[in-house]
Design a protein around this motif. Structure first.
Motif, PDB file in Angstrom:
ATOM      1  N   ALA A  22       1.249  -1.472   0.674  1.00 48.88           N
ATOM      2  CA  ALA A  22      -0.182   0.173   0.262  1.00 48.88           C
ATOM      3  C   ALA A  22       1.060   1.350  -0.043  1.00 48.88           C
ATOM      4  CB  ALA A  22      -0.616  -0.063   0.662  1.00 48.88           C
ATOM      5  N   THR A  23       2.655   1.435   1.030  1.00 43.07           N
ATOM      6  CA  THR A  23       3.018   2.784   0.792  1.00 43.07           C
ATOM      7  C   THR A  23       3.547   2.407  -0.824  1.00 43.07           C
ATOM      8  OG1 THR A  23       3.544   1.713   3.107  1.00 43.07           O
ATOM      9  CG2 THR A  23       4.695   2.959   1.494  1.00 43.07           C
ATOM     10  N   ARG A  26       1.327   3.867  -2.733  1.00 45.49           N
ATOM     11  CA  ARG A  26       0.728   5.524  -2.562  1.00 45.49           C
ATOM     12  C   ARG A  26       1.732   6.345  -3.069  1.00 45.49           C
ATOM     13  NH1 ARG A  26       4.145   8.636   1.057  1.00 45.49           N
ATOM     14  NH2 ARG A  26       4.076   7.585   2.831  1.00 45.49           N
ATOM     15  N   ARG A  29       1.959   6.553  -7.057  1.00 42.68           N
ATOM     16  CA  ARG A  29       0.537   7.389  -7.091  1.00 42.68           C
ATOM     17  C   ARG A  29       1.429   9.330  -7.394  1.00 42.68           C
ATOM     18  NH1 ARG A  29      -3.341   4.601  -4.530  1.00 42.68           N
ATOM     19  NH2 ARG A  29      -3.769   3.178  -5.889  1.00 42.68           N
ATOM     20  N   GLN A  30       1.974   9.245  -5.858  1.00 41.71           N
ATOM     21  CA  GLN A  30       2.265  10.768  -5.999  1.00 41.71           C
ATOM     22  C   GLN A  30       3.056  11.260  -6.473  1.00 41.71           C
ATOM     23  OE1 GLN A  30       4.216   9.669  -1.635  1.00 41.71           O
ATOM     24  NE2 GLN A  30       3.552  11.611  -1.634  1.00 41.71           N
ATOM     25  N   ARG A  32       3.177  10.045  -9.730  1.00 41.01           N
ATOM     26  CA  ARG A  32       2.169   9.513 -10.726  1.00 41.01           C
ATOM     27  C   ARG A  32       1.989  11.380 -11.210  1.00 41.01           C
ATOM     28  NH1 ARG A  32      -1.797   5.168 -11.309  1.00 41.01           N
ATOM     29  NH2 ARG A  32      -3.026   7.157 -10.585  1.00 41.01           N
ATOM     30  N   HIS A  33       1.421  12.160 -10.013  1.00 43.06           N
ATOM     31  CA  HIS A  33       1.177  13.080 -10.069  1.00 43.06           C
ATOM     32  C   HIS A  33       2.243  14.417 -10.702  1.00 43.06           C
ATOM     33  CE1 HIS A  33      -2.830  12.593  -9.027  1.00 43.06           C
ATOM     34  NE2 HIS A  33      -2.833  11.604  -7.951  1.00 43.06           N
ATOM     35  N   ARG A  89      10.486  15.286   3.196  1.00 44.57           N
ATOM     36  CA  ARG A  89       8.764  15.615   2.732  1.00 44.57           C
ATOM     37  C   ARG A  89       8.032  14.512   3.680  1.00 44.57           C
ATOM     38  NH1 ARG A  89       7.351  16.212  -2.961  1.00 44.57           N
ATOM     39  NH2 ARG A  89       5.720  16.405  -2.803  1.00 44.57           N
ATOM     40  N   GLU A  90       8.157  14.008   3.581  1.00 40.34           N
ATOM     41  CA  GLU A  90       7.002  12.882   4.785  1.00 40.34           C
ATOM     42  C   GLU A  90       7.528  13.345   6.313  1.00 40.34           C
ATOM     43  OE1 GLU A  90       4.822  10.087   4.505  1.00 40.34           O
ATOM     44  OE2 GLU A  90       6.229   8.682   3.405  1.00 40.34           O
ATOM     45  N   THR A  95       3.124  13.878   7.740  1.00 36.04           N
ATOM     46  CA  THR A  95       2.304  12.431   7.456  1.00 36.04           C
ATOM     47  C   THR A  95       3.507  11.378   7.965  1.00 36.04           C
ATOM     48  OG1 THR A  95       3.818  12.731   5.728  1.00 36.04           O
ATOM     49  CG2 THR A  95       1.398  13.606   5.314  1.00 36.04           C
TER      50      THR A  95
END
Lengths: 259, 275
Positions: A22-23, A26, A29-30, A32-33, A89-90, A95
């Motif tokens: 899942a991580t 994620r 997915r980040q 991909r933006h 950043r994390e 987060t």
């Protein structure tokens, strides 16, 4: 486990495959933006190889040597930069604190990052290796698969180093400065510019304990030998071992409780 | 879901019980020997000026704060116990979400971290529910980074509502929200208590929000002014009791009176020591 809760929560073990994937999903997915980052990660190494090929237009032998080494160095540098910034950043966005207050194991987080950036590294290395071998005429005696294997391990090492140094950077400015501090000395001493045996004995001794030296050695073994030599196996094991060691150190810098 | 109304709360053990809670950050003692309880199934307001230690207190409860000493039990276990991680929802003061993911992608990820064993359809329903709770259904597919400050803090709140948290620790959840949204959120908080028996600890430095809490803990300079277990108001004062005790009309006036009394006591003490 508690016996009162009707919907028993999933166990909070040290490692959970589902939380790790899942991580990783994620993180991808980040990415991909952020198509520009993907393009830079994938294309810059290829462009550098093309550049190098024509810089050494008159001496293909030199291109073979440096090109093969760079196939190992590029993934290390890219992954180092991307991971150090991403984990910083994390940390600064809160987060990380939130995740560590939730039932997420530290190993889940680190393995998730390694998995996601490892996948990007596979694409990056495959493209760069393919381009070098078939587009630019890089002359390698050994197998292209072994080149890819070393490149992947280097990427993992870069991820591990990036994760580790991000703990010591308070801002993105500092994180970027760790690149010259951590990567450049290794670049100078890894045998890319001059064989390590020609260096001052003190520097040669230093280069013996820097992981990038073995990454470049491994690439050169593939360049000159048809099958896996003992030196190659040693090099690969050292790079992999360093990556695992630094990942473990990185995990130790993740604290659930902070001041 | 069919939630049966909770039994009377007075028999239930406290959600949080602190005794001699002390936190040191660097050379500074941020919290000094605090003793207090947070009642289960109630909204407890943690009030005090900025910098008084509210966030540190909350971080201690969710076990992200280092250098905590004293006794601190949360939901019947010592703070930081691994099984507590899925039973507590925590919202930091600054929204902690991924700006480069959409609202739904953020919630999907945190839901799978919270309980990866759950069926995908269940998780999707859960995400839909919390999106409705914070009134962001129409923004589900917007990037979190493109939202307004108030919307982002609601995404952060939605993450804490995922699953079935028994205790919600919310650090200034209504900062930067307009009056309508603030009212809606307080209605949501009361609904969570009434329908799901959730315990809430909500910090604020806006005193008019105190009137909407069941119990109040007033803090100043790392100490509890009112609501600690040492005083007559163990387990937190109700706003009414606080006003009556201090002979004031509003919680704000009550707080200011208590602050002045504490400052006067401090001044007296330093005078004595310098004499």
């Amino acid at each position: 486990m508690s016996t009162t809760s009707p919907a028993a929560p999933a166990p909070t073990g040290a490692f959970s495959a589902a939380r790790t994937t899942a991580t990783a999903a994620r993180v991808l997915r980040q990415l991909r933006h952020d198509p520009r980052t993907i393009a830079l990660m994938i294309l810059v190494p290829c462009l550098m190889l093309v550049l190098l090929r024509y810089v050494f237009d008159a001496s293909p032998r030199t291109f073979d040597n440096i090109g093969a080494s760079l196939l190992g160095i590029f993934p290390l540098i890219t992954m180092f930069l991307v991971t150090s910034i991403a984990t910083l950043r994390e940390r600064t966005s809160g987060t990380l604190e939130r995740l560590l207050a939730m039932p997420l194991g530290k190993a889940d987080l680190i393995a998730g990052y390694a998995l996601a950036f490892g996948a990007v590294a596979v694409v990056q290395s495959a493209l760069a290796t393919g381009l070098a071998l078939w587009g630019l005429g890089l002359d390698v005696t050994g197998s292209a698969w072994l080149l890819l294997l070393v490149a992947l391990l280097d990427a993992l090492l870069g991820t591990a180093l990036g994760l580790f140094v991000s703990a010591f950077a308070a801002s993105e400015f500092q994180a970027v400065q760790f690149m010259p501090a951590v990567i450049f000395p290794q670049l100078l001493l890894c045998g890319l510019f001059t064989p390590r045996s020609d260096m001052h004995p003190a520097l040669e001794a230093v280069s013996d304990v820097l992981p990038m030296s073995y990454a470049v050695d491994g690439m050169n073994e593939i360049l000159h030998h048809t099958d896996m030599t003992a030196t190659f196996v040693r090099d690969v094991l050292i790079v992999a071992g360093c990556a695992v060691l630094v990942l473990a150190l990185g995990a130790a810098t993740l604290r659930r409780r902070t001041a | 879901m069919n939630y049966v109304p909770d039994p009377p709360q007075h028999t239930a053990p406290d959600a949080v019980r602190a005794d001699g809670l002390t936190v040191v950050r660097g050379s500074r003692t941020v919290l000094r020997r605090l003793s207090f309880t947070v009642a289960r199934g109630r909204i407890t307001g943690l009030l005090g000026p900025s910098g008084c230690g509210k966030s540190t207190l909350m971080r201690s409860i969710v076990a992200t704060q280092a250098n905590v000493s004293g006794t601190l039990d949360v939901l019947g276990r010592p703070a930081g116990h691994p099984t507590l991680r899925s039973r507590i929802g925590y919202v930091t003061q600054a929204p902690s979400v991924y700006d480069d993911l959409t609202v739904r992608q953020n919630l999907d990820y945190f839901a799978s971290v919270l309980d990866p064993g759950r069926a995908k359809a269940d998780r999707r329903d859960d995400v839909r529910r919390v999106l409705g709770d914070v009134d962001l259904t129409t923004h589900a597919d917007a990037l979190a980074g493109n939202l307004s400050g108030g919307q982002r803090s609601r995404v952060s709140l939605a993450v804490a509502l995922l699953g079935t948290p028994e205790l919600l620790v919310l650090d200034e959840p209504t900062v930067g929200l307009d009056p309508v949204l603030r009212r809606d959120l307080w209605n949501l908080f009361h609904a969570l208590v009434a329908e799901r028996g959730v315990t809430l600890l909500v910090s604020s430095h806006v005193m008019d929000e105190a009137e909407r809490c069941h119990r109040l803990l007033l803090m100043r300079d790392g100490r509890i002014l009112a609501g600690g277990t040492s005083g007559p108001e163990a387990g937190g004062d109700t706003p009414d009791a606080l006003r009556a005790r201090t002979g004031t009309d509003t919680v704000e006036a009550a707080f200011l009176r208590l602050v002045d009394q504490a400052a006067a006591a401090d001044a007296e003490r330093t005078e004595e020591t310098t004499r």
